[in-house]
Design an enzyme around this catalytic site. Structure first.
Site, PDB file in Angstrom:
ATOM      1  N   ASP A 138       0.859  -1.182   0.000  1.00 40.97           N
ATOM      2  CA  ASP A 138       0.000   0.000   0.000  1.00 40.97           C
ATOM      3  C   ASP A 138       0.894   1.230   0.000  1.00 40.97           C
ATOM      4  OD1 ASP A 138      -2.424   1.423   0.085  1.00 40.97           O
ATOM      5  OD2 ASP A 138      -2.327   1.591   2.266  1.00 40.97           O
ATOM      6  N   GLU A 183       4.944   4.955   3.788  1.00 43.58           N
ATOM      7  CA  GLU A 183       4.385   6.247   4.170  1.00 43.58           C
ATOM      8  C   GLU A 183       5.503   7.264   4.396  1.00 43.58           C
ATOM      9  OE1 GLU A 183       2.448   9.450   5.136  1.00 43.58           O
ATOM     10  OE2 GLU A 183       1.374   7.671   4.408  1.00 43.58           O
ATOM     11  N   ASN A 242       9.861   7.741   1.011  1.00 39.27           N
ATOM     12  CA  ASN A 242       9.212   8.410  -0.105  1.00 39.27           C
ATOM     13  C   ASN A 242       9.190   7.395  -1.242  1.00 39.27           C
ATOM     14  OD1 ASN A 242       8.577   9.912  -2.396  1.00 39.27           O
ATOM     15  ND2 ASN A 242       9.826  11.681  -1.803  1.00 39.27           N
ATOM     16  N   ASP A 258      -2.538  12.402  -1.922  1.00 40.70           N
ATOM     17  CA  ASP A 258      -2.653  13.852  -1.874  1.00 40.70           C
ATOM     18  C   ASP A 258      -2.930  14.387  -3.272  1.00 40.70           C
ATOM     19  OD1 ASP A 258      -2.201  13.879   0.816  1.00 40.70           O
ATOM     20  OD2 ASP A 258      -0.094  14.432   0.669  1.00 40.70           O
ATOM     21  N   LYS A 292      -2.974  22.556  -7.306  1.00 41.98           N
ATOM     22  CA  LYS A 292      -2.344  23.597  -8.114  1.00 41.98           C
ATOM     23  C   LYS A 292      -1.486  22.980  -9.221  1.00 41.98           C
ATOM     24  CE  LYS A 292      -2.170  27.070  -4.412  1.00 41.98           C
ATOM     25  NZ  LYS A 292      -1.278  27.931  -3.592  1.00 41.98           N
TER      26      LYS A 292
END
Length: 210
Positions: free
Chosen positions: A40, A65, A92, A118, A122
């Site tokens: 995951d 994570e 990461n 996330d 923008k």
């Protein structure tokens, strides 16, 4: 166990997050390291995998994570249940995934989930999104034929972009052209449960590794 408070978003392109990780000895992590593995990516607090690990004891589960306090908390929850088929790593994924997958026993990577990443709305921030062509290519190298990638988001634009990234890769085949009406897995993430409880849609799709 108290709930850890952390920032909701961190910039994955910040220099402090641009690091690989030393893969663990998987035989020390899992009771049986040759079981099918579900990874995951962006697991957050890890409750989704924590539930799956109990529902599917014949699988191993690995959560990745970028927020270290959440990883530490998740591994405490794992230890509290004495789950020997579950592990969380602070990393990461866009920098560490290749080294981690390369170290796995051959032929174990059978399922990947990327749930509610996330959105980075923008335009100038969209390169921070986790599903980049390089990540898709790394997954293609290590997933077994017939392995599945499950994607979901509550933002249709983000879900569509993730879907398009996998559609562009010749090794992945989408299982249905329509958004999935239901979650095909035996557990749902906290974010999905909260989204549905508000009566809002979830955009889901599944790809198969050719």
């Amino acid at each position: 166990m108290g709930r850890v408070r952390v920032r909701q978003h961190v910039n994955p392109l910040a220099r402090k997050f641009q690091f690989s990780v030393l893969p663990p000895d998987w035989t020390e992590i899992y009771d049986k390291s040759d079981r099918p593995l579900h990874v995951d990516i962006g697991c957050g607090r890890g409750r989704f995998l924590w539930k799956l690990a109990q529902l599917e004891p014949d699988w191993n589960f690995l959560g990745l994570e970028i927020r270290k306090p959440l990883v530490e908390e998740a591994n405490e929850w794992r230890d509290d249940k004495e789950l020997n088929n579950l592990h969380y790593i602070f990393c990461n994924a866009n920098f560490a995934l290749d080294s981690l997958l390369r170290s796995l026993p051959e032929g174990v990577l059978k399922r990947v989930s990327i749930l509610f990443p996330d959105p980075w709305f923008k335009n100038k921030h969209q390169r921070r999104r986790v599903v980049q062509p390089e990540l898709v290519d790394e997954l293609s190298k290590f997933m077994v034929s017939g392995g599945e990638v499950f994607l979901s988001s509550d933002v249709e634009e983000v879900a569509a972009e993730m879907r398009d990234r996998f559609l562009e890769h010749p090794q992945f085949q989408i299982q249905t052209q329509e958004w999935l009406p239901d979650n095909p897995l035996p557990a749902a993430s906290e974010r999905e449960i909260a989204t549905l409880s508000r009566g809002e849609p979830v955009y889901r799709t599944i790809f198969e590794r050719r």
